[in-house]
Design a protein around this motif. Structure first.
Motif, PDB file in Angstrom:
ATOM      1  N   GLN A 127       0.828  -1.202   0.000  1.00 24.14           N
ATOM      2  CA  GLN A 127       0.000   0.000   0.000  1.00 24.14           C
ATOM      3  C   GLN A 127       0.865   1.255   0.000  1.00 24.14           C
ATOM      4  O   GLN A 127       0.587   2.230  -0.700  1.00 24.14           O
ATOM      5  CB  GLN A 127      -0.921  -0.004   1.227  1.00 24.14           C
ATOM      6  CG  GLN A 127      -1.942  -1.125   1.242  1.00 24.14           C
ATOM      7  CD  GLN A 127      -2.951  -0.993   0.122  1.00 24.14           C
ATOM      8  OE1 GLN A 127      -3.305   0.117  -0.279  1.00 24.14           O
ATOM      9  NE2 GLN A 127      -3.395  -2.119  -0.408  1.00 24.14           N
ATOM     10  N   ASP A 128       1.934   1.220   0.797  1.00 23.12           N
ATOM     11  CA  ASP A 128       2.811   2.382   0.876  1.00 23.12           C
ATOM     12  C   ASP A 128       3.540   2.622  -0.441  1.00 23.12           C
ATOM     13  O   ASP A 128       3.771   3.767  -0.838  1.00 23.12           O
ATOM     14  CB  ASP A 128       3.821   2.203   2.013  1.00 23.12           C
ATOM     15  CG  ASP A 128       3.155   2.235   3.381  1.00 23.12           C
ATOM     16  OD1 ASP A 128       2.036   2.773   3.466  1.00 23.12           O
ATOM     17  OD2 ASP A 128       3.736   1.719   4.344  1.00 23.12           O
ATOM     18  N   ARG A 131       1.182   4.440  -2.646  1.00 17.93           N
ATOM     19  CA  ARG A 131       1.078   5.849  -2.267  1.00 17.93           C
ATOM     20  C   ARG A 131       2.322   6.620  -2.692  1.00 17.93           C
ATOM     21  O   ARG A 131       2.234   7.769  -3.131  1.00 17.93           O
ATOM     22  CB  ARG A 131       0.857   5.959  -0.756  1.00 17.93           C
ATOM     23  CG  ARG A 131      -0.574   5.666  -0.319  1.00 17.93           C
ATOM     24  CD  ARG A 131      -0.794   6.047   1.128  1.00 17.93           C
ATOM     25  NE  ARG A 131      -0.157   5.110   2.028  1.00 17.93           N
ATOM     26  CZ  ARG A 131      -0.757   4.035   2.533  1.00 17.93           C
ATOM     27  NH1 ARG A 131      -2.007   3.769   2.213  1.00 17.93           N
ATOM     28  NH2 ARG A 131      -0.114   3.228   3.357  1.00 17.93           N
ATOM     29  N   GLN A 132       3.501   5.985  -2.552  1.00 19.61           N
ATOM     30  CA  GLN A 132       4.738   6.655  -2.955  1.00 19.61           C
ATOM     31  C   GLN A 132       4.769   6.882  -4.459  1.00 19.61           C
ATOM     32  O   GLN A 132       5.275   7.906  -4.931  1.00 19.61           O
ATOM     33  CB  GLN A 132       5.946   5.828  -2.517  1.00 19.61           C
ATOM     34  CG  GLN A 132       6.208   5.886  -1.023  1.00 19.61           C
ATOM     35  CD  GLN A 132       7.564   5.308  -0.654  1.00 19.61           C
ATOM     36  OE1 GLN A 132       8.471   5.264  -1.484  1.00 19.61           O
ATOM     37  NE2 GLN A 132       7.705   4.875   0.573  1.00 19.61           N
TER      38      GLN A 132
END
Length: 227
Positions: A127-128, A131-132
């Protein structure tokens, strides 16, 4: 055990793929790092790189107390797929008094449990990463971005503001003027990993810097001003 930490100290509990990547990023940022894993072979592989490497069970309260985990500024719990272990270790780290605990979650439900038991920050790598990716699309000047903790970020950013061109790091004094540290300069594709005060920032250079989220965001905006 003697106190292992210094100001802005980091402890990584668990050296799976994510824990190892996190450790390498911290080392590149010239940070002191304690790594802990129950696998002797893994510890031996990384011992020569880090400040301290200890074979220990991160789910054992007595062993965490012996390591003085509660006095580290930032503790990362990265036990891979061991959901139960990550929950126990997070609870123990907070019980012992660690002020900032970041734990890897394997899924949304795992995240909810970790947040409920007191993890200060929870990361889900997939997920991160998504987002990145969006962050980089919205901020194309930022080449790389890594959130080291809830309050500290490391970024690699292009310099577009002419005010910084042809000036040395000593002249610019990023630490005093912008509250960030420069830990690398990329010039013509070559990385200077140990920049000195006399090193100069040239047009089209990229710099790697570390600081609080607020300071990093502010200096990034300044670096992008094409006056």
């Amino acid at each position: 055990m003697a106190n292992l930490h210094q100001q802005q100290s980091f402890a990584v509990l668990g050296l799976g793929k994510f824990g190892m990547a996190l450790t390498m990023a911290l080392l590149q940022a010239n940070q002191d790092v304690l790594v802990v894993d129950s696998n002797e072979e893994v510890i031996n592989d990384v011992a020569h790189l880090v400040t301290h490497a200890v074979i220990a069970d991160a789910t054992d309260e007595d062993e965490l107390r012996d390591l003085d985990i509660g006095s580290f500024d930032h503790v990362f719990v990265t036990l891979g797929e061991n959901v139960e272990g990550s929950i126990i270790t997070t609870m123990l780290a907070k019980k012992i008094g660690a002020p900032d605990v970041t734990t890897r979650a394997n899924n949304h439900n795992h995240r909810l449990v970790l947040e409920k038991i007191g993890a200060d920050h929870v990361v889900e790598p997939e997920q991160d990463m998504a987002r990145q990716l969006i962050f980089r699309k919205l901020h194309p000047n930022i080449v790389n971005y890594f959130k080291l903790s809830k309050h500290v970020s490391l970024v690699e950013v292009s310099v577009k503001n002419p005010h910084f061109f042809n000036k040395s790091l000593g002249e610019l004094d990023f630490r005093k003027n912008y509250d960030v540290n420069i830990i690398g300069i990329i010039h013509n594709g070559k990385l200077n990993q140990v920049p000195l005060a006399a090193d100069v920032i040239n047009p089209h250079d990229q710099i790697t810097l570390i600081g609080s989220n607020e300071a990093v965001q502010k200096i990034n905006e300044i670096l992008q001003e094409e006056k």
